[in-house]
Design an enzyme around this catalytic site. Structure first.
Site, PDB file in Angstrom:
ATOM      1  N   THR A 109     -55.259 -21.894  89.955  1.00 57.91           N
ATOM      2  CA  THR A 109     -54.324 -23.013  90.116  1.00 57.91           C
ATOM      3  C   THR A 109     -55.043 -24.272  90.586  1.00 57.91           C
ATOM      4  N   ASP A 110     -54.458 -25.423  90.272  1.00 58.03           N
ATOM      5  CA  ASP A 110     -55.016 -26.700  90.763  1.00 58.03           C
ATOM      6  C   ASP A 110     -54.860 -26.833  92.287  1.00 58.03           C
ATOM      7  N   GLU A 111     -54.010 -25.977  92.890  1.00 54.17           N
ATOM      8  CA  GLU A 111     -53.766 -26.103  94.343  1.00 54.17           C
ATOM      9  C   GLU A 111     -54.990 -25.769  95.173  1.00 54.17           C
TER      10      GLU A 111
ATOM     11  N   TYR B 250     -50.922 -19.311 100.185  1.00 58.30           N
ATOM     12  CA  TYR B 250     -51.028 -19.055  98.734  1.00 58.30           C
ATOM     13  C   TYR B 250     -52.297 -19.672  98.162  1.00 58.30           C
TER      14      TYR B 250
ATOM     15  N   ARG C 228     -41.034 -28.644 103.022  1.00 61.99           N
ATOM     16  CA  ARG C 228     -41.945 -27.496 103.153  1.00 61.99           C
ATOM     17  C   ARG C 228     -43.073 -27.881 104.126  1.00 61.99           C
TER      18      ARG C 228
ATOM     19  N   LYS D 137     -31.447 -29.163  95.074  1.00 59.75           N
ATOM     20  CA  LYS D 137     -32.047 -29.161  96.423  1.00 59.75           C
ATOM     21  C   LYS D 137     -33.418 -29.815  96.361  1.00 59.75           C
TER      22      LYS D 137
ATOM     23  N   ASN E 217     -40.777 -35.294  92.204  1.00 58.92           N
ATOM     24  CA  ASN E 217     -39.685 -34.314  92.227  1.00 58.92           C
ATOM     25  C   ASN E 217     -38.313 -34.964  92.097  1.00 58.92           C
TER      26      ASN E 217
ATOM     27  N   LYS F 298     -55.825 -17.962  96.621  1.00 58.77           N
ATOM     28  CA  LYS F 298     -56.284 -18.213  95.244  1.00 58.77           C
ATOM     29  C   LYS F 298     -57.703 -18.786  95.269  1.00 58.77           C
TER      30      LYS F 298
ATOM     31  N   THR G  89     -52.836  -8.981  97.370  1.00 56.27           N
ATOM     32  CA  THR G  89     -52.860  -9.067  95.901  1.00 56.27           C
ATOM     33  C   THR G  89     -53.907 -10.069  95.415  1.00 56.27           C
TER      34      THR G  89
ATOM     35  N   GLN H  41     -33.202 -25.414  90.265  1.00 56.55           N
ATOM     36  CA  GLN H  41     -32.217 -26.503  90.101  1.00 56.55           C
ATOM     37  C   GLN H  41     -31.293 -26.222  88.915  1.00 56.55           C
TER      38      GLN H  41
ATOM     39  N   ASP I 177     -50.677  -1.288  90.985  1.00 58.64           N
ATOM     40  CA  ASP I 177     -51.135  -2.356  91.882  1.00 58.64           C
ATOM     41  C   ASP I 177     -52.566  -2.759  91.511  1.00 58.64           C
TER      42      ASP I 177
HETATM   43  P1  NAD Z   1     -45.173 -14.852  88.881  1.00 55.09           P
HETATM   44  O1  NAD Z   1     -44.925 -14.722  90.341  1.00 55.09           O
HETATM   45  O2  NAD Z   1     -44.057 -15.235  87.979  1.00 55.09           O
HETATM   46  O3  NAD Z   1     -45.747 -13.461  88.322  1.00 55.09           O
HETATM   47  C1  NAD Z   1     -46.686 -12.701  89.027  1.00 55.09           C
HETATM   48  C2  NAD Z   1     -46.692 -11.290  88.440  1.00 55.09           C
HETATM   49  O4  NAD Z   1     -47.704 -10.534  89.148  1.00 55.09           O
HETATM   50  C3  NAD Z   1     -45.372 -10.548  88.610  1.00 55.09           C
HETATM   51  O5  NAD Z   1     -45.022  -9.898  87.414  1.00 55.09           O
HETATM   52  C4  NAD Z   1     -45.665  -9.531  89.711  1.00 55.09           C
HETATM   53  O6  NAD Z   1     -44.896  -8.336  89.600  1.00 55.09           O
HETATM   54  C5  NAD Z   1     -47.157  -9.274  89.487  1.00 55.09           C
HETATM   55  N1  NAD Z   1     -47.818  -8.780  90.687  1.00 55.09           N
HETATM   56  C6  NAD Z   1     -47.718  -9.264  91.960  1.00 55.09           C
HETATM   57  N2  NAD Z   1     -48.473  -8.528  92.799  1.00 55.09           N
HETATM   58  C7  NAD Z   1     -49.074  -7.560  92.046  1.00 55.09           C
HETATM   59  C8  NAD Z   1     -49.965  -6.510  92.333  1.00 55.09           C
HETATM   60  N3  NAD Z   1     -50.404  -6.278  93.580  1.00 55.09           N
HETATM   61  N4  NAD Z   1     -50.396  -5.729  91.309  1.00 55.09           N
HETATM   62  C9  NAD Z   1     -49.956  -5.924  90.041  1.00 55.09           C
HETATM   63  N5  NAD Z   1     -49.092  -6.907  89.715  1.00 55.09           N
HETATM   64  C10 NAD Z   1     -48.653  -7.708  90.700  1.00 55.09           C
HETATM   65  O7  NAD Z   1     -46.394 -15.840  88.736  1.00 55.09           O
HETATM   66  P2  NAD Z   1     -46.729 -16.893  87.579  1.00 55.09           P
HETATM   67  O8  NAD Z   1     -46.082 -18.173  87.896  1.00 55.09           O
HETATM   68  O9  NAD Z   1     -46.538 -16.256  86.264  1.00 55.09           O
HETATM   69  O10 NAD Z   1     -48.302 -17.088  87.848  1.00 55.09           O
HETATM   70  C11 NAD Z   1     -49.256 -16.259  87.183  1.00 55.09           C
HETATM   71  C12 NAD Z   1     -50.649 -16.706  87.582  1.00 55.09           C
HETATM   72  O11 NAD Z   1     -50.844 -18.060  87.234  1.00 55.09           O
HETATM   73  C13 NAD Z   1     -50.928 -16.608  89.084  1.00 55.09           C
HETATM   74  O12 NAD Z   1     -52.264 -16.166  89.248  1.00 55.09           O
HETATM   75  C14 NAD Z   1     -50.776 -18.031  89.583  1.00 55.09           C
HETATM   76  O13 NAD Z   1     -51.576 -18.263  90.721  1.00 55.09           O
HETATM   77  C15 NAD Z   1     -51.270 -18.804  88.377  1.00 55.09           C
HETATM   78  N6  NAD Z   1     -50.735 -20.166  88.200  1.00 55.09           N
HETATM   79  C16 NAD Z   1     -49.383 -20.377  88.193  1.00 55.09           C
HETATM   80  C17 NAD Z   1     -48.901 -21.660  87.947  1.00 55.09           C
HETATM   81  C18 NAD Z   1     -47.409 -21.949  87.891  1.00 55.09           C
HETATM   82  O14 NAD Z   1     -47.024 -23.105  87.759  1.00 55.09           O
HETATM   83  N7  NAD Z   1     -46.538 -20.970  87.960  1.00 55.09           N
HETATM   84  C19 NAD Z   1     -49.793 -22.715  87.718  1.00 55.09           C
HETATM   85  C20 NAD Z   1     -51.179 -22.457  87.766  1.00 55.09           C
HETATM   86  C21 NAD Z   1     -51.626 -21.176  87.975  1.00 55.09           C
HETATM   87  O1  DAU Z   2     -49.793 -26.415  90.848  1.00 57.07           O
HETATM   88  C1  DAU Z   2     -49.700 -25.098  90.378  1.00 57.07           C
HETATM   89  C2  DAU Z   2     -48.767 -24.320  91.276  1.00 57.07           C
HETATM   90  O2  DAU Z   2     -47.449 -24.730  90.948  1.00 57.07           O
HETATM   91  C3  DAU Z   2     -48.907 -22.812  91.103  1.00 57.07           C
HETATM   92  O3  DAU Z   2     -50.181 -22.423  91.544  1.00 57.07           O
HETATM   93  C4  DAU Z   2     -47.839 -22.054  91.902  1.00 57.07           C
HETATM   94  O4  DAU Z   2     -47.922 -20.662  91.618  1.00 57.07           O
HETATM   95  C5  DAU Z   2     -46.479 -22.573  91.486  1.00 57.07           C
HETATM   96  O5  DAU Z   2     -45.485 -21.957  92.274  1.00 57.07           O
HETATM   97  C6  DAU Z   2     -46.415 -24.086  91.649  1.00 57.07           C
HETATM   98  O6  DAU Z   2     -46.485 -24.442  93.065  1.00 57.07           O
HETATM   99  P1  DAU Z   2     -45.532 -25.582  93.701  1.00 57.07           P
HETATM  100  O7  DAU Z   2     -45.407 -25.309  95.137  1.00 57.07           O
HETATM  101  O8  DAU Z   2     -45.963 -26.923  93.234  1.00 57.07           O
HETATM  102  O9  DAU Z   2     -44.173 -25.210  92.870  1.00 57.07           O
HETATM  103  P2  DAU Z   2     -42.642 -25.072  93.300  1.00 57.07           P
HETATM  104  O10 DAU Z   2     -41.884 -24.776  92.051  1.00 57.07           O
HETATM  105  O11 DAU Z   2     -42.444 -24.161  94.456  1.00 57.07           O
HETATM  106  O12 DAU Z   2     -42.286 -26.548  93.789  1.00 57.07           O
HETATM  107  C7  DAU Z   2     -42.554 -27.692  92.989  1.00 57.07           C
HETATM  108  C8  DAU Z   2     -42.231 -28.930  93.829  1.00 57.07           C
HETATM  109  O13 DAU Z   2     -40.820 -28.995  94.044  1.00 57.07           O
HETATM  110  C9  DAU Z   2     -42.866 -28.908  95.200  1.00 57.07           C
HETATM  111  O14 DAU Z   2     -43.240 -30.232  95.533  1.00 57.07           O
HETATM  112  C10 DAU Z   2     -41.738 -28.434  96.130  1.00 57.07           C
HETATM  113  C11 DAU Z   2     -40.509 -29.005  95.456  1.00 57.07           C
HETATM  114  N1  DAU Z   2     -39.244 -28.224  95.577  1.00 57.07           N
HETATM  115  C12 DAU Z   2     -39.284 -26.885  95.343  1.00 57.07           C
HETATM  116  C13 DAU Z   2     -38.114 -26.141  95.393  1.00 57.07           C
HETATM  117  C14 DAU Z   2     -38.121 -24.645  95.148  1.00 57.07           C
HETATM  118  C15 DAU Z   2     -38.049 -28.888  95.855  1.00 57.07           C
HETATM  119  O15 DAU Z   2     -38.024 -30.128  96.057  1.00 57.07           O
HETATM  120  N2  DAU Z   2     -36.896 -28.163  95.882  1.00 57.07           N
HETATM  121  C16 DAU Z   2     -36.873 -26.814  95.680  1.00 57.07           C
HETATM  122  O16 DAU Z   2     -35.788 -26.221  95.707  1.00 57.07           O
END
Ligand code: NAD
Ligand code: DAU
Length: 330
Positions: free
Chosen positions: A119-121, A146, A269, A201, A245, A150, A95, A190, A56
């Site tokens: 993240t850009d969020e 979330y 959401r 969805k 989307n 971050k 975390t 999807q 962890d």
């Molecule tokens: P993910 O959920 O696929 O992976 C997260 C990983 O972190 C998993 O392997 C999980 O087991 C591990 N984890 C969770 N809690 C933990 C803990 N307490 N200790 C150790 N490991 C732990 O996430 P992702 O989509 O690969 O995102 C990775 C990073 O990038 C995150 O910091 C996220 O905020 C950032 N990010 C994601 C996106 C995106 O589109 N997915 C975009 C911008 C930034």
């Molecule tokens: O912008 C970066 C972020 O992008 C990361 O920081 C997050 O970790 C990552 O999960 C992602 O966040 P979003 O909330 O944008 O991603 P998600 O894949 O959950 O959803 C993308 C868009 O699609 C969002 O507008 C919600 C919509 N959605 C999502 C799901 C799961 C749907 O319309 N249908 C769905 O079934």
């Protein structure tokens, strides 16, 4: 060089490890990952240059010993899914905030270079149909548990740079797509639902816009920042991939040979961010980074093929994920 990669069994982290092994023969990797529902050791290659430690990031003892032995830390580990954070926020605080705190303290104690993945969020959202984009100077205005955790973690990193002189950089990236992404996320959800013969969805009206980037382009930018980034600087990572989307779903339906109306509108959401868009000019101008994947449709075709060919990787997650969505009414 020994790199400590937290969250390396997750989507972006595992792709980062794979890219590093392929392109950096001088780098060995230790992955620290709790293997939560989102982590999967099968996403990592079996390779003597990779060591996986299950633990962890919020456990100070494990973190201290691994950071001490590393030349640099790349911190991906997070609870990453907005829908889960709205359902159960605590793991996000644990975390994303407490975990980042312990990593920063260990990096400070041992004088280790730190790169924080964000993240850009953290910037909140933008109106539809304007040319406005996020820049490193955009004020923080997160919407969900979330994104607020971050944002909190980013602020800790900035404070550790300024107050303690930690050698850290930050990056805030837009929505990633590509292989090994958990099926809870929009695009893999999807694709796998359609492969199972179900209907896509769409949350609400589907007008929300995300700025899609291929995961390898994100990870190449991380390497550019690690090697050439200015200490203390925040870099925004994005590849001009804005798409709403509804259009993403239409494109997937067309690629997969399904009818154009093979999707359902499901309840939106809560607090759903409308639009994200990144201005990555600092990264491009200062570090010379350019995305290699510029055609989103081609990237989606390759991603559909990957999920079609890797059913054993995603099948175990699918039922559990859809049961959770059923409970959330989405
Ligand atoms: P993910 O959920 O696929 O992976 C997260 C990983 O972190 C998993 O392997 C999980 O087991 C591990 N984890 C969770 N809690 C933990 C803990 N307490 N200790 C150790 N490991 C732990 O996430 P992702 O989509 O690969 O995102 C990775 C990073 O990038 C995150 O910091 C996220 O905020 C950032 N990010 C994601 C996106 C995106 O589109 N997915 C975009 C911008 C930034
Ligand atoms: O912008 C970066 C972020 O992008 C990361 O920081 C997050 O970790 C990552 O999960 C992602 O966040 P979003 O909330 O944008 O991603 P998600 O894949 O959950 O959803 C993308 C868009 O699609 C969002 O507008 C919600 C919509 N959605 C999502 C799901 C799961 C749907 O319309 N249908 C769905 O079934």
């Amino acid at each position: 060089m020994r790199l400590l990669v937290t969250g390396g069994a997750g989507f972006i982290g595992a792709n980062f490890v794979r890219l590093t092994l392929a392109e950096r023969p001088d780098v060995d990797v230790t992955v620290l990952d709790l293997l939560t529902y989102a982590g999967n050791s099968a996403s990592l290659p079996e390779d003597p240059r990779v060591t996986l430690v299950k633990g962890d990031v919020a456990d100070p003892e494990v973190v201290d010993s691994l950071v001490r032995d590393a030349d640099a830390v790349v911190h991906f580990a997070a609870e990453s899914h907005n829908d889960n954070s709205l359902d159960e926020p605590w793991p996000f605080v644990h975390t994303n905030i407490v975990g980042t705190f312990h990593l920063l303290e260990a990096a400070r104690r041992h004088g280790v270079r730190f790169h924080h993945i964000s993240t850009d969020e953290v910037f909140g959202d933008l109106p539809l149909g304007t040319p406005e984009r996020f820049t490193p100077d955009t004020p923080y205005n997160p919407s969900s548990p979330y994104s607020s955790t971050k944002a909190g973690a980013d602020l800790l990193v900035r404070a550790w740079v300024r107050s303690f002189g930690l050698e850290a950089t930050l990056s805030n990236c837009s929505n990633n797509y590509g292989p090994y992404q958990h099926v809870e996320k929009f695009i893999p959800r999807q694709i796998t639902t359609l492969l199972d013969g179900g209907r896509a969805k769409l949350y609400g009206a589907g007008l929300n816009v995300r700025d899609w980037i291929h995961v390898d382009d994100h990870n190449r930018a991380v390497w550019a920042i690690l090697e050439r980034g200015k200490i203390g600087q925040t870099y925004l990572i994005g590849a001009d991939g804005e798409m709403d989307n509804r259009t993403v779903i239409s494109t997937l339906l067309e690629i997969m040979g399904r009818e154009a109306d093979d999707f359902d509108h499901v309840p939106d959401r809560p607090g759903h961010d409308l639009r994200y868009a990144i201005d990555a000019s600092l990264l491009r101008d200062e570090l010379g980074w350019e995305p290699e994947h510029r055609d989103l449709r081609a990237g989606l075709v390759a991603t559909v093929d990957w999920y079609r060919e890797h059913e054993p990787w995603w099948r175990a997650q699918k039922l559990e994920t859809e049961l959770r969505y059923q409970r959330l009414g989405r």
